[in-house]
Design a protein around this motif. Structure first.
Motif, PDB file in Angstrom:
ATOM      1  N   GLU A 293      96.902   3.257  -2.809  1.00 31.94           N
ATOM      2  CA  GLU A 293      96.371   3.330  -1.449  1.00 31.94           C
ATOM      3  C   GLU A 293      97.386   2.845  -0.425  1.00 31.94           C
ATOM      4  OE1 GLU A 293      93.815   4.729  -0.277  1.00 31.94           O
ATOM      5  OE2 GLU A 293      92.908   5.303  -2.165  1.00 31.94           O
ATOM      6  N   HIS A 294      98.284   1.949  -0.854  1.00 34.88           N
ATOM      7  CA  HIS A 294      99.278   1.417   0.077  1.00 34.88           C
ATOM      8  C   HIS A 294     100.615   2.144  -0.009  1.00 34.88           C
ATOM      9  CE1 HIS A 294      96.353  -1.881   0.084  1.00 34.88           C
ATOM     10  NE2 HIS A 294      96.831  -2.172   1.291  1.00 34.88           N
ATOM     11  N   SER A 295     100.646   3.241  -0.737  1.00 35.28           N
ATOM     12  CA  SER A 295     101.888   4.012  -0.863  1.00 35.28           C
ATOM     13  C   SER A 295     102.273   4.605   0.487  1.00 35.28           C
ATOM     14  CB  SER A 295     101.698   5.137  -1.885  1.00 35.28           C
ATOM     15  OG  SER A 295     102.808   6.010  -1.873  1.00 35.28           O
ATOM     16  N   PRO A 296     103.560   4.675   0.807  1.00 38.57           N
ATOM     17  CA  PRO A 296     103.989   5.290   2.068  1.00 38.57           C
ATOM     18  C   PRO A 296     103.910   6.821   2.023  1.00 38.57           C
ATOM     19  CG  PRO A 296     105.893   4.565   0.835  1.00 38.57           C
ATOM     20  CD  PRO A 296     104.700   4.074   0.068  1.00 38.57           C
ATOM     21  N   ASN A 297     103.570   7.382   0.848  1.00 40.21           N
ATOM     22  CA  ASN A 297     103.496   8.832   0.688  1.00 40.21           C
ATOM     23  C   ASN A 297     102.057   9.263   0.419  1.00 40.21           C
ATOM     24  OD1 ASN A 297     106.342   9.083   0.871  1.00 40.21           O
ATOM     25  ND2 ASN A 297     106.502   8.433  -1.265  1.00 40.21           N
ATOM     26  N   MET A 298     101.777  10.510   0.714  1.00 42.98           N
ATOM     27  CA  MET A 298     100.477  11.092   0.403  1.00 42.98           C
ATOM     28  C   MET A 298     100.403  11.375  -1.091  1.00 42.98           C
ATOM     29  SD  MET A 298      98.952  14.695   1.828  1.00 42.98           S
ATOM     30  CE  MET A 298      97.637  15.565   0.959  1.00 42.98           C
ATOM     31  N   ILE A 299      99.330  10.919  -1.737  1.00 40.90           N
ATOM     32  CA  ILE A 299      99.112  11.150  -3.175  1.00 40.90           C
ATOM     33  C   ILE A 299      97.786  11.874  -3.338  1.00 40.90           C
ATOM     34  CG2 ILE A 299      98.792  10.047  -5.422  1.00 40.90           C
ATOM     35  CD1 ILE A 299     100.501   7.738  -4.398  1.00 40.90           C
ATOM     36  N   PHE A 300      97.784  12.955  -4.144  1.00 44.08           N
ATOM     37  CA  PHE A 300      96.533  13.695  -4.351  1.00 44.08           C
ATOM     38  C   PHE A 300      96.460  14.146  -5.803  1.00 44.08           C
ATOM     39  CE2 PHE A 300      99.627  16.958  -3.386  1.00 44.08           C
ATOM     40  CZ  PHE A 300      99.328  17.987  -4.294  1.00 44.08           C
ATOM     41  N   ILE A 301      95.237  14.442  -6.219  1.00 41.20           N
ATOM     42  CA  ILE A 301      94.986  15.045  -7.550  1.00 41.20           C
ATOM     43  C   ILE A 301      94.170  16.300  -7.306  1.00 41.20           C
ATOM     44  CG2 ILE A 301      93.890  14.752  -9.793  1.00 41.20           C
ATOM     45  CD1 ILE A 301      94.374  11.781  -9.561  1.00 41.20           C
ATOM     46  N   ASN A 302      94.681  17.435  -7.748  1.00 39.61           N
ATOM     47  CA  ASN A 302      94.066  18.743  -7.544  1.00 39.61           C
ATOM     48  C   ASN A 302      93.557  19.245  -8.896  1.00 39.61           C
ATOM     49  OD1 ASN A 302      93.553  21.561  -7.159  1.00 39.61           O
ATOM     50  ND2 ASN A 302      94.885  21.505  -5.348  1.00 39.61           N
ATOM     51  N   MET A 303      92.251  19.455  -8.933  1.00 39.82           N
ATOM     52  CA  MET A 303      91.642  19.951 -10.182  1.00 39.82           C
ATOM     53  C   MET A 303      91.023  21.315  -9.889  1.00 39.82           C
ATOM     54  SD  MET A 303      88.553  18.284 -12.440  1.00 39.82           S
ATOM     55  CE  MET A 303      89.480  16.870 -12.895  1.00 39.82           C
ATOM     56  N   LYS A 304      91.641  22.332 -10.429  1.00 37.01           N
ATOM     57  CA  LYS A 304      91.137  23.709 -10.302  1.00 37.01           C
ATOM     58  C   LYS A 304      90.988  24.111  -8.829  1.00 37.01           C
ATOM     59  CE  LYS A 304      88.592  23.513 -14.686  1.00 37.01           C
ATOM     60  NZ  LYS A 304      87.273  23.656 -15.352  1.00 37.01           N
ATOM     61  N   GLY A 305      91.979  23.695  -8.031  1.00 33.84           N
ATOM     62  CA  GLY A 305      91.984  24.081  -6.623  1.00 33.84           C
ATOM     63  C   GLY A 305      91.184  23.175  -5.721  1.00 33.84           C
ATOM     64  N   LYS A 306      90.517  22.136  -6.280  1.00 32.01           N
ATOM     65  CA  LYS A 306      89.747  21.212  -5.493  1.00 32.01           C
ATOM     66  C   LYS A 306      90.392  19.826  -5.539  1.00 32.01           C
ATOM     67  CE  LYS A 306      86.605  24.157  -4.321  1.00 32.01           C
ATOM     68  NZ  LYS A 306      86.516  24.603  -2.911  1.00 32.01           N
ATOM     69  N   VAL A 307      90.337  19.146  -4.427  1.00 28.94           N
ATOM     70  CA  VAL A 307      90.907  17.797  -4.337  1.00 28.94           C
ATOM     71  C   VAL A 307      89.880  16.802  -4.857  1.00 28.94           C
ATOM     72  CG1 VAL A 307      91.800  16.003  -2.824  1.00 28.94           C
ATOM     73  CG2 VAL A 307      92.331  18.400  -2.365  1.00 28.94           C
ATOM     74  N   VAL A 308      90.272  16.033  -5.878  1.00 28.57           N
ATOM     75  CA  VAL A 308      89.363  15.028  -6.443  1.00 28.57           C
ATOM     76  C   VAL A 308      89.833  13.614  -6.111  1.00 28.57           C
ATOM     77  CG1 VAL A 308      88.581  16.539  -8.293  1.00 28.57           C
ATOM     78  CG2 VAL A 308      90.603  15.097  -8.654  1.00 28.57           C
ATOM     79  N   TYR A 309      91.050  13.484  -5.600  1.00 26.83           N
ATOM     80  CA  TYR A 309      91.507  12.165  -5.141  1.00 26.83           C
ATOM     81  C   TYR A 309      92.629  12.350  -4.114  1.00 26.83           C
ATOM     82  CZ  TYR A 309      93.928   7.762  -4.821  1.00 26.83           C
ATOM     83  OH  TYR A 309      94.518   6.640  -4.332  1.00 26.83           O
ATOM     84  N   VAL A 310      92.541  11.602  -3.030  1.00 22.57           N
ATOM     85  CA  VAL A 310      93.646  11.441  -2.070  1.00 22.57           C
ATOM     86  C   VAL A 310      93.664   9.986  -1.616  1.00 22.57           C
ATOM     87  CG1 VAL A 310      93.695  13.795  -1.155  1.00 22.57           C
ATOM     88  CG2 VAL A 310      92.170  12.106  -0.116  1.00 22.57           C
ATOM     89  N   ASN A 311      94.859   9.483  -1.248  1.00 23.64           N
ATOM     90  CA  ASN A 311      94.941   8.121  -0.710  1.00 23.64           C
ATOM     91  C   ASN A 311      94.855   8.163   0.822  1.00 23.64           C
ATOM     92  OD1 ASN A 311      97.381   9.195  -0.033  1.00 23.64           O
ATOM     93  ND2 ASN A 311      98.630   7.523  -0.854  1.00 23.64           N
ATOM     94  N   ASP A 312      94.875   6.974   1.458  1.00 21.13           N
ATOM     95  CA  ASP A 312      94.719   6.877   2.915  1.00 21.13           C
ATOM     96  C   ASP A 312      95.842   7.577   3.660  1.00 21.13           C
ATOM     97  OD1 ASP A 312      93.377   3.482   2.781  1.00 21.13           O
ATOM     98  OD2 ASP A 312      92.395   5.447   2.618  1.00 21.13           O
TER      99      ASP A 312
END
Length: 908
Positions: free
Chosen positions: A51-70
């Motif tokens: 959550e405190h990463s300076p970069n955008m982090i996401f997890i894409n499952m079958k074209g849907k976003v299941v996790y993103v950070n702030d």
């Protein structure tokens, strides 16, 4: 490896693995619960890192976003809730031209391929384009193959790269398109790089340049060696002037500006620089000198006119002011531009003087068709050609219109300011901010300081003894910090040395770029003097209250002594050895009574018997007696024949006079003169008054001696009780204090003026009476017996006892009451027997005034004699005004009491 040393990808992998382990453990046996909790804590830690990463982090499952950070919300503008929405299409984040690339890479990931990081563009929720770098990989999340992505915003980097490319391109273009010949050579003279202007300057091609050495283009070979020596010594050369040769042999005057090229080890590789052909510049130097002269001597409209009255040069400001192009002016005569009539009448005379070698100037209003008038300041400067003769006139014109209007407005404003400045009721000064010297003061300042204006201008306030240099420096520091001083109290000296009480207000002002200090001085001397006088009056009032209380108690003590002595004297034979001792006791009681009278006088409690009195008679009688006893002092009387009477107690006025006579005698131990003067005045004539006095007529008595005088410190304390300059063995310090109290108690005012070595003057103002002065009556001094029933009321047991004995000796029957309440009750019961009430005024509980009122209610015809250690004024006067029959002051003798009783009883 510690967490802080791991990459974001490693931390995310650990997070995913931990989540998987948590899932497996939750499905396992209960004994794994504790381990599950540990793993959850660990997962929380890694989630925090993500959550405190300076970069955008996401997890894409079958074209849907299941996790993103702030960070995702910060970069894209979409909230987490929008990312997690089932309707959210991840491709809406992708710029259209990159969508196919993202789809293809997604499919490659799902086939298990590893992909390097690549760049694409995001489109934010607001439609903004963001350049990013995507690092992605295939992971297992919740039992499914998903894509983990890290998005880095590289917008700034892309901009920097673009700016760098543009800069390189720009400098390459500058290099190639520069009008200057630019070159890079080795030390040996080989040309490494040159631009097109270099080839054009020397008339050769790049192929020919390969064979051409740098030393070959120098006309003088030694110039090349001189150039190398200077540039290698200093690291550079600037405007190195030499003659160079073109390919065809044409020689040129050139200047070189160059620097050395060095290797990493500091050794010189060669030189780089520019070459400028100044041959044409030398040809045009004379023309440029003319233009430089115009530019260097003028700030506004500039023209150059020859002896044919023709314009040869004008500047842009001149063209703009006259709404003409340079082409419309150059080559034209002045008459063509300004008109023949104006040229001949206004301009030509000044130009002819200028051509004759005279610098001339003119200021006037100019009219232009269809425009407002302009006020110009025109200067004509002769320009000398090569033959030392005037060939041209340089005409410099300043548009002074706004300044002229400003000067007129300023002059009007200055007139208003000068009037306000001079007529201000406050002292005002203007000083130079740097030197502190006065540059202007108003009349009030001169009046305050007693200096003439010409005497203060050019001097500093320190020189005028307003404050020391150190105080001035501190004042200036505070002024510089806040730019104004609001209400600083200072004590400057006037010209005559008197110290002033002044409140200073100062403000830093700037006029035409220079700093000045505008200062106003509020003279508080009179107010301070009045405040001091008021404080003195208040102090005397407070001390008077204390003195009155002391006198009252002391009179009660004296009354007890007097009464007991009187009783013994009634029963003792005059030949008894103790008779004289008892008489001495009575005398001491009378002396003590005089002392309390002085205290009561100071306490403004000393008006005993008020009647219309002739002040002249009292002054004459007492001063004549004083003159007989002090023959070394000559008394001068100047008594007004038509002097008003005064409402006063004669005894106290006599006491005042004797105290002042004695004070004067003490100030003239070797003899001198005492001047006594009386006159009629009004309240408007009273000087030195601490506050507003009651309007009306007053009688003034002045006593002036030629004695030693007093300093200011002594004058300030002269009326303080117990203050004496004679020493306690010679004075009590109550004489002038009682004078002050008596005068104040009579509604008057007393003031004193004195100077060391010059004598003293006392001025007494007493309210005038509209009645005629009464002549002195005759006093009886014998015992008067009686037989009436008397109610004696006093809270002092001793007074009650001896008073009863005295009254009984006189023949009276006595009923005693030791309080006001008891007296009321007794009178209610025996009102038919009681013929006189002798009533004490000051008693605890029910006081004398209330007791009188309540007895008066019982019997309106009751006869009451008021007895107190206080004087008749104040509360006693109020009781007498309500119908009380008489007053006697303690301590009193039997014969006085007997006469007073008889006076009250016999009064109808």
């Amino acid at each position: 490896m510690k967490d802080k040393d791991k990459t974001k990808e490693q931390l995310i992998d650990e997070l995913i693995a931990l989540r998987q382990r948590v899932t497996n453990l939750e499905a396992g046996a209960p004994e794994h619960t504790q381990a599950v909790e540990v793993l959850r804590e660990s997962e929380e830690k890694f989630r925090t890192l993500a959550e405190h990463s300076p970069n955008m982090i996401f997890i894409n499952m079958k074209g849907k976003v299941v996790y993103v950070n702030d960070k995702a919300a910060e970069i894209t503008g979409y909230t987490k809730e929008e990312f997690y929405s089932p309707d959210f299409d991840f491709l809406t984040l992708i710029a259209p031209e990159y969508r196919d690339l993202l789809k293809a890479n997604f499919n490659r990931h799902m086939r298990g391929e590893e992909l390097p990081a690549y760049e694409y563009a995001l489109i934010t929720k607001e439609g903004k384009r963001v350049e990013v770098l995507l690092t992605s990989r295939l992971i297992t999340y919740g039992g499914e193959h998903t894509i983990l992505g890290t998005v880095t915003d590289i917008t700034m980097r892309k901009r920097a790269e673009s700016a760098l490319r543009e800069s390189e391109e720009r400098y390459r273009n500058l290099f190639e398109q520069s009008k200057d010949a630019i070159y890079i050579t080795t030390r040996e003279g080989k040309h490494v790089e040159v631009n097109q202007s270099f080839l054009d300057l020397f008339g050769c091609s790049r192929e020919e340049l390969v064979k051409l050495k740098a030393q070959d283009i120098y006309v003088n070979p030694t110039d090349r060696a001189r150039f190398q020596q200077e540039i290698e010594k200093n690291g550079s050369v600037k405007d190195f002037e030499v003659k160079l040769r073109k390919k065809d042999g044409t020689e040129m005057d050139c200047v070189l500006t160059a620097t050395v090229r060095q290797a990493d080890d500091g050794s010189i590789l060669g030189y780089q620089g520019i070459i400028r052909n100044i041959s044409e510049r030398k040809t045009l130097l004379e023309m440029l000198r003319k233009y430089e002269f115009i530019v260097n001597t003028s700030k506004q409209f500039m023209t150059l006119i020859n002896r044919d009255y023709t314009y040869e040069a004008v500047n842009e400001a001149y063209c703009l002011a006259h709404n003409k192009s340079r082409e419309q002016v150059l080559g034209k005569t002045v008459a063509q531009i300004w008109g023949k009539e104006r040229f001949k009448r206004v301009i030509k005379p000044y130009l002819d003087k200028c051509f004759a070698g005279h610098e001339t100037h003119d200021q006037k209003w100019f009219e232009f068709a269809g425009k407002k008038q302009k006020y110009y300041d025109v200067s004509y400067y002769p320009y000398y050609g090569n033959k030392s003769e005037v060939t041209h006139a340089v005409v410099i014109t300043h548009d002074m219109t706004e300044r002229k209007h400003a000067e007129e407005a300023l002059q009007e404003s200055e007139t208003k300011f000068r009037n306000l400045f001079d007529l201000s009721p406050q002292a005002i000064a203007v000083t130079d901010g740097k030197t502190g010297r006065l540059i202007e003061v108003n009349d009030k300042f001169c009046e305050l300081t007693q200096y003439a204006r010409k005497k203060v201008l050019g001097k500093s306030l320190s020189e005028l003894r307003f404050f020391s240099e150190g105080e001035r420096d501190a004042f200036l520091r505070e002024l510089q910090a806040s730019e104004e001083i609001d209400g600083l109290e200072i004590h400057p000296e006037a010209k005559d040395g008197s110290v002033l009480n002044v409140i200073m207000f100062a403000k830093l002002i700037r006029i035409t770029g220079e700093e000045f200090v505008l200062t106003a001085f509020l003279d508080m001397s009179d107010q301070k003097r009045l405040e001091a006088q008021l404080q003195q009056a208040q102090k005397m009032e407070a001390l008077g209250t204390l003195a009155g209380g002391i006198a009252h108690n002391f009179n009660n003590l004296l009354m007890g002594i007097q009464a007991n002595a009187s009783l013994i004297l009634l029963d003792i034979d005059p030949n008894d050895p103790n008779y004289d001792r008892l008489m001495n006791i009575e005398k001491m009681v009378q002396n003590g009574s005089k002392l309390t009278k002085q205290l009561l006088g100071y306490a403004r409690e000393g008006r005993y018997e008020i009647r219309p009195t002739s002040l002249n008679r009292l002054v004459k009688e007492t001063s004549d007696t004083f003159g007989l006893t002090k023959k070394e002092i000559k008394v001068h009387q100047k008594l007004a024949k038509d002097l008003f009477a005064i409402e006063a107690d004669q005894g106290q006025i006599v006491q005042i006079l004797w105290n002042l006579y004695v004070n004067a005698a003490d100030a003239m131990p070797a003899g001198g003169d005492l001047f006594l003067e009386t006159m009629n005045v009004t309240h408007k004539d009273i000087t030195g008054k601490p506050s507003k006095v009651k309007p009306g007529d007053y009688v003034l008595l002045t006593l002036t001696d030629t004695g030693t005088g007093m300093d200011k410190k002594t004058v300030r304390r002269i009326f303080d009780p117990f203050f004496t300059t004679k020493g306690m063995s010679r004075g009590t310090g109550l004489g002038l204090a009682s004078v002050y109290g008596i005068v104040k108690n009579h509604g008057g005012i007393i003031s004193v003026s004195s100077k060391k070595g010059e004598g003293t003057t006392f001025s007494l103002y007493l309210p005038a009476s509209k009645r005629q002065a009464m002549k002195e009556g005759r006093w009886f001094d014998k015992f008067v017996p009686g037989k009436e029933t008397v109610l004696l009321v006093d809270d002092e047991g001793m007074i009650l006892d001896v008073g009863t004995q005295i009254l009984e000796k006189m023949g009276h029957k006595v009923i005693k009451a030791k309080s006001g309440q008891e007296a009321i009750e007794i009178y209610e019961k025996h009102k038919d027997l009681i013929e006189l009430v002798i009533l004490d005024m000051i008693m605890p509980g029910v006081g004398g005034g209330e007791t009188y009122d309540r007895i008066k209610t019982i019997n309106p015809e009751v006869k009451v004699l008021l007895s107190t250690g206080y004087s008749i004024n104040g509360q006693a006067t109020e009781i007498l005004e309500r119908g009380c029959n008489g007053f006697i002051q303690k301590p009193f003798r039997m014969k006085e009491l007997s006469h007073k009783i008889r006076e009250v009883l016999d009064k109808e």
